[in-house]
Design an enzyme around this catalytic site. Structure first.
Site, short mmCIF file in Angstrom:
data_model
loop_
_atom_site.label_atom_id
_atom_site.label_comp_id
_atom_site.label_asym_id
_atom_site.label_seq_id
_atom_site.Cartn_x
_atom_site.Cartn_y
_atom_site.Cartn_z
CG HIS A 235 -2.04 -1.02 1.13
ND1 HIS A 235 -3.22 -0.80 0.47
CD2 HIS A 235 -2.12 -2.29 1.61
CE1 HIS A 235 -4.00 -1.88 0.56
NE2 HIS A 235 -3.34 -2.80 1.24
CG ASP A 298 -3.38 -3.70 4.93
OD1 ASP A 298 -2.40 -2.95 5.15
OD2 ASP A 298 -4.38 -3.34 4.29
CD GLU A 299 -5.83 -5.79 1.20
OE1 GLU A 299 -6.84 -6.33 0.75
OE2 GLU A 299 -5.67 -4.57 1.24
CB CYS A 300 2.55 -7.29 2.06
SG CYS A 300 2.33 -5.88 3.16
#
Ligand code: ACM
Length: 530
Positions: A235, A298-300
């Site tokens: 992100h 998150d969401e790496c």
């Protein structure tokens, strides 16, 4: 008629209290004066009454605020960090608390008990005794100011609205692929370039450090702790677009205005990136007196597992070295080796999938605790109903008011009970949410349901959640709260579970508070017809 539902309410048939123009606020105890000033200002904006504040015993018709040990709600006299008692009789209103926070939450209850439309008629409150204190120490809302930017004035408006629900943390998601919103003096391009746009090519913007400090202190006066989040290593496109040297080959990507996730990553072990991480964390830590600094994680999806673990271990240690308790989305539990006391934020479903439960428990094993934000009930960017033009639907079904109400934080991850749950938080992601009016439409009334889950008494161990919570009673209390929202000009979705007040209440008309037309008038008509 209070949201969140107080722990104990004893109604009385005795004569009501009448708030007259002669009423004063009588204060006793350290901090009572500050709470009284906020009450006086709130009464001025709520009802055009601005009582004088006096440091003398209350006379007939006054409001007393008393802060002293033993003044809290507990029968045994033990103090409660945020509890209060509120007694309303014909003689006086008396708020007692052991702390300024407790007294402040008592004031929020008083505001809800007063009639919202205060034009002219005597302002009376039925006699009542309330003993109240929260279930959880952490009750939060999250605003994503990275996808769409919201000005300091808009964030203050949001703070004013969440105060009424006794929420005490505001998590600001300050950075993401689409925007970098906090001035970092040692890396100025982050805001000049990375802050220049947002989702759908929306207006950019950022907070100067002075503006951010002002927001933090505005929140703190209202007993709200700001939790800043700098999301990494994923992100991070806005940062990568701002500084070529953060990228492999020294080539910066373009700014990003779409809604995909998982494509960006900072580089583990790269010396420039390490300097960047240290500078950013040092500056952000210095900006907030609060205990927490959230580093996302998150969401790496573009970071290898080994790089993710090494990056997160290093960055979270830097947060701890800067005197803050690190917070991360639950995926950071995969890294292991995080500083003792690291807090995880759980965002999987109410029925955990994959490794989510195990990762949530990993924070407890390492001496930390967990904030519960189950995305199928507490993510307020999820649509209310199929076909809504604003909101996301990736959780697989809409999130109704009923969904946000009928869940319990201690019934999600087996083995994770109240002793290790710091609290609850309802995030609002803003890929599709462009204005503060739309923010309010998405969060209210569902945020009130999450606030009640976080504040009100836990269901008994043996009691099913559906039996312990009363939606009809909650809906009645919401309808009464909505009169205050109308008077304040706060937007909310008129969901079908609630018998809402007539839209143009005299209070709204008196204060001139416009309720802007929602972007989706057709949806409202559909719901009203159901
Ligand atoms: C998240 O929703 N990616 C924390």
């Amino acid at each position: 008629m209070v949201v969140p539902r107080p722990v104990r309410t004893e109604n009385s048939a005795a004569s009501p209290f009448v708030l007259t123009d002669a009423a004063r606020i009588s204060v006793a105890g350290i901090g009572a004066d500050g709470v009284a000033r906020l009450l006086s200002a709130e009464l001025a904006s709520d009802c055009g009454r601005e009582p004088a504040i006096v440091a003398e015993p209350p006379a007939y018709g006054d409001i007393a605020i008393v802060i002293a040990p033993g003044e809290g709600p507990h029968e045994d006299g033990s103090d409660s960090a945020e509890g209060y008692t509120l007694e309303v009789s014909a003689e006086a209103v008396r708020i007692g608390a052991a702390t300024t926070a407790g007294a402040f939450w008592g004031v929020q209850t008083l505001r809800q008990l007063l009639p919202a439309a205060c034009d002219g008629e005597p302002l009376s409150i039925d006699a009542v005794r309330i003993h109240d204190n929260p279930r959880y120490a952490y009750r939060g809302a999250m605003l994503d100011v990275a996808r769409h930017f919201f000005t300091p004035a808009e964030v203050k408006r949001f703070i004013d609205a969440i105060v009424l629900l006794k929420l005490n943390h505001l998590h600001l998601h300050l950075t993401d692929d689409q925007g970098w919103r906090i001035q970092i003096e040692s890396w100025p391009e982050l805001t000049r370039i990375g802050g220049s746009t947002g989702s759908d090519g929306s207006r950019g913007g950022f907070y100067t450090q002075a503006q951010f400090r002002d927001l933090v202190s505005y929140a703190a006066e209202r007993h709200i702790t700001v939790v800043p989040e700098i999301d990494m290593p994923g992100h991070t496109n806005a940062a990568l677009a701002s500084y070529p040297e953060l990228n492999p080959g020294g080539v910066a990507p373009a700014l990003y205005t779409g809604s995909e996730v998982g494509f960006s990553t900072l580089r583990t072990g790269d010396p420039v990136t390490q300097r960047f991480v240290r500078d950013v964390i040092r500056e952000v830590a210095a900006l907030t007196p609060g205990p927490y600094l959230h580093l996302g994680g998150d969401e790496c999806l573009s970071t290898t597992d080994a790089d993710f673990a090494a990056f997160v271990q290093d960055a979270f240690r830097v947060v701890a070295e800067n005197g803050k308790t690190p917070v991360g989305w639950h995926e950071v539990g995969k890294a292991g080796g995080l500083p003792a006391g690291t807090i995880g934020q759980y965002w999987d479903f109410t029925a955990p999938r994959g490794r989510a439960a195990e990762l949530a428990l990993s924070f407890v094993r390492d001496g930390g605790s967990v904030i519960m934000s189950p995305s199928d009930v507490a993510y307020l960017d999820i649509v209310y109903a199929e076909g809504d033009p604003i909101g996301q639907d990736w959780t697989g079904s809409p999130t109704t008011l009923r969904d946000s109400f009928f869940w319990d934080p201690a019934r999600i991850v087996p083995g994770l009970g109240d002793a290790h749950i710091l609290g609850v938080e309802a995030p609002l992601w803003t890929e599709t949410v462009a204005t503060i009016e739309e923010v309010e439409q998405m969060v209210f009334p569902r945020l009130a349901a999450v606030a009640e889950v976080g504040w009100s008494t836990a269901p008994a161990d043996t009691e099913p959640v559906v039996a312990a919570r009363d939606l009809a009673d909650f809906s009645d209390r919401l309808a009464s709260l909505a009169e205050h929202w109308d008077a304040a000009g706060t937007n909310y979705r008129r969901v079908p579970e609630v018998a809402w007040p007539a839209r143009w209440s005299s209070g709204a008309a008196r204060s001139g508070a416009a309720t802007p037309a929602p972007r989706e008038p057709a949806t409202e008509v559909t719901e009203a017809a159901r």
